[in-house]
Design an enzyme around this catalytic site. Sequence first.
Site, PDB file in Angstrom:
ATOM      1  N   TRP A   1     112.153  98.637 -17.817  1.00 25.96           N
ATOM      2  CA  TRP A   1     113.150  98.653 -16.750  1.00 25.96           C
ATOM      3  C   TRP A   1     113.477  97.209 -16.456  1.00 25.96           C
ATOM      4  O   TRP A   1     112.576  96.440 -16.151  1.00 25.96           O
ATOM      5  CB  TRP A   1     112.616  99.345 -15.482  1.00 25.96           C
ATOM      6  CG  TRP A   1     113.692  99.402 -14.430  1.00 25.96           C
ATOM      7  CD1 TRP A   1     113.937  98.492 -13.448  1.00 25.96           C
ATOM      8  CD2 TRP A   1     114.699 100.406 -14.307  1.00 25.96           C
ATOM      9  NE1 TRP A   1     115.029  98.863 -12.714  1.00 25.96           N
ATOM     10  CE2 TRP A   1     115.522 100.040 -13.216  1.00 25.96           C
ATOM     11  CE3 TRP A   1     115.004 101.579 -15.005  1.00 25.96           C
ATOM     12  CZ2 TRP A   1     116.617 100.811 -12.805  1.00 25.96           C
ATOM     13  CZ3 TRP A   1     116.087 102.345 -14.590  1.00 25.96           C
ATOM     14  CH2 TRP A   1     116.868 101.954 -13.506  1.00 25.96           C
TER      15      TRP A   1
ATOM     16  N   PHE B   1     115.626  93.030 -12.727  1.00 26.48           N
ATOM     17  CA  PHE B   1     114.594  93.432 -13.682  1.00 26.48           C
ATOM     18  C   PHE B   1     115.106  93.355 -15.129  1.00 26.48           C
ATOM     19  O   PHE B   1     114.386  93.688 -16.052  1.00 26.48           O
ATOM     20  CB  PHE B   1     114.175  94.886 -13.433  1.00 26.48           C
ATOM     21  CG  PHE B   1     113.375  95.104 -12.181  1.00 26.48           C
ATOM     22  CD1 PHE B   1     113.973  95.090 -10.933  1.00 26.48           C
ATOM     23  CD2 PHE B   1     112.006  95.350 -12.251  1.00 26.48           C
ATOM     24  CE1 PHE B   1     113.237  95.307  -9.766  1.00 26.48           C
ATOM     25  CE2 PHE B   1     111.254  95.561 -11.096  1.00 26.48           C
ATOM     26  CZ  PHE B   1     111.878  95.542  -9.849  1.00 26.48           C
TER      27      PHE B   1
ATOM     28  N   HIS C   1     118.592 110.854 -10.211  1.00 27.62           N
ATOM     29  CA  HIS C   1     117.966 109.538  -9.979  1.00 27.62           C
ATOM     30  C   HIS C   1     118.456 109.048  -8.615  1.00 27.62           C
ATOM     31  O   HIS C   1     119.295 108.153  -8.524  1.00 27.62           O
ATOM     32  CB  HIS C   1     118.354 108.579 -11.110  1.00 27.62           C
ATOM     33  CG  HIS C   1     117.502 107.344 -11.191  1.00 27.62           C
ATOM     34  ND1 HIS C   1     116.700 107.037 -12.251  1.00 27.62           N
ATOM     35  CD2 HIS C   1     117.330 106.309 -10.330  1.00 27.62           C
ATOM     36  CE1 HIS C   1     116.075 105.884 -12.061  1.00 27.62           C
ATOM     37  NE2 HIS C   1     116.442 105.417 -10.881  1.00 27.62           N
TER      38      HIS C   1
ATOM     39  N   GLN D   1     123.228 102.646 -10.357  1.00 21.39           N
ATOM     40  CA  GLN D   1     122.866 101.242 -10.499  1.00 21.39           C
ATOM     41  C   GLN D   1     123.648 100.513 -11.593  1.00 21.39           C
ATOM     42  O   GLN D   1     123.673  99.287 -11.606  1.00 21.39           O
ATOM     43  CB  GLN D   1     121.365 101.122 -10.763  1.00 21.39           C
ATOM     44  CG  GLN D   1     120.528 101.681  -9.619  1.00 21.39           C
ATOM     45  CD  GLN D   1     119.033 101.601  -9.890  1.00 21.39           C
ATOM     46  OE1 GLN D   1     118.443 102.538 -10.407  1.00 21.39           O
ATOM     47  NE2 GLN D   1     118.431 100.473  -9.572  1.00 21.39           N
TER      48      GLN D   1
ATOM     49  N   TYR E   1     104.529 100.183 -12.339  1.00 21.53           N
ATOM     50  CA  TYR E   1     104.860  98.765 -12.122  1.00 21.53           C
ATOM     51  C   TYR E   1     103.652  97.949 -11.686  1.00 21.53           C
ATOM     52  O   TYR E   1     103.608  96.757 -11.933  1.00 21.53           O
ATOM     53  CB  TYR E   1     105.931  98.617 -11.039  1.00 21.53           C
ATOM     54  CG  TYR E   1     107.317  99.024 -11.482  1.00 21.53           C
ATOM     55  CD1 TYR E   1     108.161  98.108 -12.081  1.00 21.53           C
ATOM     56  CD2 TYR E   1     107.778 100.328 -11.287  1.00 21.53           C
ATOM     57  CE1 TYR E   1     109.445  98.462 -12.484  1.00 21.53           C
ATOM     58  CE2 TYR E   1     109.063 100.690 -11.691  1.00 21.53           C
ATOM     59  CZ  TYR E   1     109.888  99.757 -12.289  1.00 21.53           C
ATOM     60  OH  TYR E   1     111.141 100.113 -12.687  1.00 21.53           O
TER      61      TYR E   1
ATOM     62  N   ARG F   1     117.454 105.178 -21.819  1.00 25.48           N
ATOM     63  CA  ARG F   1     117.258 106.122 -20.715  1.00 25.48           C
ATOM     64  C   ARG F   1     118.322 105.834 -19.662  1.00 25.48           C
ATOM     65  O   ARG F   1     118.433 104.712 -19.173  1.00 25.48           O
ATOM     66  CB  ARG F   1     115.867 105.944 -20.108  1.00 25.48           C
ATOM     67  CG  ARG F   1     115.647 106.791 -18.856  1.00 25.48           C
ATOM     68  CD  ARG F   1     114.239 106.585 -18.314  1.00 25.48           C
ATOM     69  NE  ARG F   1     113.994 107.398 -17.141  1.00 25.48           N
ATOM     70  CZ  ARG F   1     113.858 106.914 -15.899  1.00 25.48           C
ATOM     71  NH1 ARG F   1     113.945 105.608 -15.680  1.00 25.48           N
ATOM     72  NH2 ARG F   1     113.638 107.722 -14.890  1.00 25.48           N
TER      73      ARG F   1
ATOM     74  N   ASN G   1     113.787 111.843 -11.082  1.00 21.90           N
ATOM     75  CA  ASN G   1     113.127 110.542 -11.187  1.00 21.90           C
ATOM     76  C   ASN G   1     112.280 110.283  -9.937  1.00 21.90           C
ATOM     77  O   ASN G   1     112.759 110.475  -8.810  1.00 21.90           O
ATOM     78  CB  ASN G   1     114.189 109.440 -11.299  1.00 21.90           C
ATOM     79  CG  ASN G   1     113.581 108.045 -11.306  1.00 21.90           C
ATOM     80  OD1 ASN G   1     112.843 107.683 -12.222  1.00 21.90           O
ATOM     81  ND2 ASN G   1     113.849 107.265 -10.270  1.00 21.90           N
ATOM     82  N   GLU G   2     111.054 109.838 -10.128  1.00 21.30           N
ATOM     83  CA  GLU G   2     110.180 109.430  -9.012  1.00 21.30           C
ATOM     84  C   GLU G   2     110.223 110.415  -7.855  1.00 21.30           C
ATOM     85  O   GLU G   2     110.527 110.051  -6.701  1.00 21.30           O
ATOM     86  CB  GLU G   2     110.559 108.028  -8.523  1.00 21.30           C
ATOM     87  CG  GLU G   2     110.324 106.976  -9.576  1.00 21.30           C
ATOM     88  CD  GLU G   2     110.503 105.538  -9.087  1.00 21.30           C
ATOM     89  OE1 GLU G   2     111.076 105.342  -8.008  1.00 21.30           O
ATOM     90  OE2 GLU G   2     110.049 104.625  -9.793  1.00 21.30           O
TER      91      GLU G   2
ATOM     92  N   ASN H   1     106.586 106.155 -14.162  1.00 22.68           N
ATOM     93  CA  ASN H   1     107.067 104.805 -13.874  1.00 22.68           C
ATOM     94  C   ASN H   1     105.877 104.025 -13.346  1.00 22.68           C
ATOM     95  O   ASN H   1     105.299 104.382 -12.318  1.00 22.68           O
ATOM     96  CB  ASN H   1     108.165 104.816 -12.805  1.00 22.68           C
ATOM     97  CG  ASN H   1     109.437 105.495 -13.296  1.00 22.68           C
ATOM     98  OD1 ASN H   1     109.508 105.912 -14.453  1.00 22.68           O
ATOM     99  ND2 ASN H   1     110.419 105.594 -12.427  1.00 22.68           N
TER     100      ASN H   1
ATOM    101  N   GLU I   1     109.596 103.767 -16.898  1.00 20.60           N
ATOM    102  CA  GLU I   1     109.946 102.475 -16.298  1.00 20.60           C
ATOM    103  C   GLU I   1     108.710 101.595 -16.225  1.00 20.60           C
ATOM    104  O   GLU I   1     107.633 102.059 -15.844  1.00 20.60           O
ATOM    105  CB  GLU I   1     110.501 102.645 -14.875  1.00 20.60           C
ATOM    106  CG  GLU I   1     111.879 103.269 -14.813  1.00 20.60           C
ATOM    107  CD  GLU I   1     112.436 103.356 -13.403  1.00 20.60           C
ATOM    108  OE1 GLU I   1     112.035 102.539 -12.537  1.00 20.60           O
ATOM    109  OE2 GLU I   1     113.266 104.238 -13.159  1.00 20.60           O
TER     110      GLU I   1
HETATM  111  C1  BGC Z   1     113.477 103.078  -9.585  1.00 21.21           C
HETATM  112  C2  BGC Z   1     114.618 102.223 -10.098  1.00 21.21           C
HETATM  113  C3  BGC Z   1     114.532 100.857  -9.459  1.00 21.21           C
HETATM  114  C4  BGC Z   1     113.215 100.238  -9.864  1.00 21.21           C
HETATM  115  C5  BGC Z   1     113.018  98.813  -9.412  1.00 21.21           C
HETATM  116  C6  BGC Z   1     112.162 102.351  -9.550  1.00 21.21           C
HETATM  117  O1  BGC Z   1     111.397 102.778  -8.493  1.00 21.21           O
HETATM  118  O2  BGC Z   1     113.406 104.267 -10.319  1.00 21.21           O
HETATM  119  O3  BGC Z   1     115.826 102.875  -9.851  1.00 21.21           O
HETATM  120  O4  BGC Z   1     115.610 100.060  -9.801  1.00 21.21           O
HETATM  121  O5  BGC Z   1     112.185 100.999  -9.329  1.00 21.21           O
HETATM  122  O6  BGC Z   1     113.051  98.680  -8.042  1.00 21.21           O
END
Ligand code: BGC
Length: 545
Positions: free
Chosen positions: A474, A490, A176, A46, A365, A132, A221-222, A363, A431
């Site tokens: 993030w 973001f 990732h 990214q 959100y 990170r 990651n995730e 992570n 994140e």
């Molecule tokens: C991911 C990132 C992504 C972010 C926003 C996360 O799920 O780890 O790579 O950019 O979400 O979409």
Amino acid sequence: MLGFSSSLFILLLTVAEMGFGQNTAKFSRDDFPSHFVFGSGTSAYQVEGAAFDDGRTPSIWDNFTHAGNLDDKSNGDIACDQYHKYKFLIMKLLDDYIYSANDATWCNNVLSLYLLQEDVKLMVDTGLEAYRFSISWSRLIPNGRGPVNPKGLQYYNNLINELTIHGIQPHVTLFHYDLPQVLEDEYEGWLGRDIVKDFTAYADVCFREFGDRVLYWTTVNEANVFALGSYDSGIFPPKRCSSPYGANCASGNSTSEPYIVAHNILLAHASAARLYKKKYQAKQHGFIGLNLFIYWFIPLTNAKEDVLATQRAYDFYVGWFFDPLVFGDYPDTMKKNVGSRIPSFTPHQSEQVKGSFDFFGVNHYGTSYIKDNPNSLKIDQRDFNEDMAAKLVFKRNDLPVGEFPIIASGMQEVLEYVKQVYGNPPIYIHENGQMTLRNASLNDTSRVKYLEAYIGSLLNAVRNGSDTRGYFSWSFLDVFELLDGYKSSFGLYYIDMNDRDLKRYPKLSAQWYSNFLKGRSSISNVTIETKNNLSAPSQITHSSQ
Ligand code: BGC
């Protein structure tokens, strides 16, 4: 589209209106324990760009984007070009008068070349305590296994050196989303058991080469979203799914592959962690963990069915990985509903997976409501959601397009959940951040509100005993967004894609975070820094690469 002066004006007005004044801050950096770190993050595909430079080979993300899978047909070929963001600085080290034999004197300016990583400079200016980022496996080991690419090695060594010289802790993710395509072609990547050996060998190179300076390692990651997005819905590469699930994939099996992939991820994680603990930890004193994407789940109604469904949703989304890591096996609800499609751990595997972590990466959100969906269990060929027998319901109300609702208590709830169910393990919030449209204003008030609210909620969790040790917003820059390309963003810093140098511009959120990190909260600090440091693009536009 705003011109610079009008956007600056609005920025100043907004700062005043939002009342980030001396007396309004509800908390400050100093309210967190001194060992707690605050940073921001990106990931290799990214942010780096240089997709075909210096020996890097394609990852599954390169092939996916080049096949035109994103709406805006964009890709990460250049992204933020972090790979090339090095500038030679000529530094005059000292003036010296050297006396020569024939009595002549002359001034000898000792000049030295210094390679400056521009984004690291921006991190220093922002006040980040940690960064990170992830390593591109196919840049470091272009064939997926075997010889190390010296240019890749040099790139990461330079970056890590720059960070550590400036006192910024590197927190490194090994995987990732960007598997070397060569391994996908050879044995279907994470579906093949060979991934355990190859991932461990790749991790070994990273620990050996960078572990003297990198103390925080995240294997994957995730893991949960990767297994689902790539093998159930097929919205991520390698784009595998099967009808009636997912996005019209050429191959795959949504009913079984996510479980196989998750199992292989757990075995690969455990193998890399075991290696780290046996061979490196005593010498390097670092830590290793695995990262999940975690929603706060709320029952849609008070009905017992929805309450039970909510627990099932946690079992499926979180317990899928954290249960084996803490207790050595999958949750009973999963074993019962998925049956023979979920692989079993042999006693030996279970023993190796159990306890193979020093911290969990989270992570977070947003929040989803959960509704019981008992009928799905009557279907023969079920995918993950139907095995879970619960539906995720999102309430958006009147939100601006592309923004997340701010339900900040979710942060505390998630941390409480992990604390209570898994015995309060150390956690890093890897994140957390607000999405806005990419070409929106620098005046990103919704991101400031989001960060302030979620960091406040995090503080409540810490005060309530959660062993959370760090927070990363993030993202640091407006990176290439997975799935959205350059449509959404973001970042704390905007990047002018029309500028040849891809110049970075601080948003209001960068100023807010910087002031928070530097222990300041006054309006005057924000405005002074704005005047001195912000020179914005003539207009904020957007183009895809
Ligand atoms: C991911 C990132 C992504 C972010 C926003 C996360 O799920 O780890 O790579 O950019 O979400 O979409």
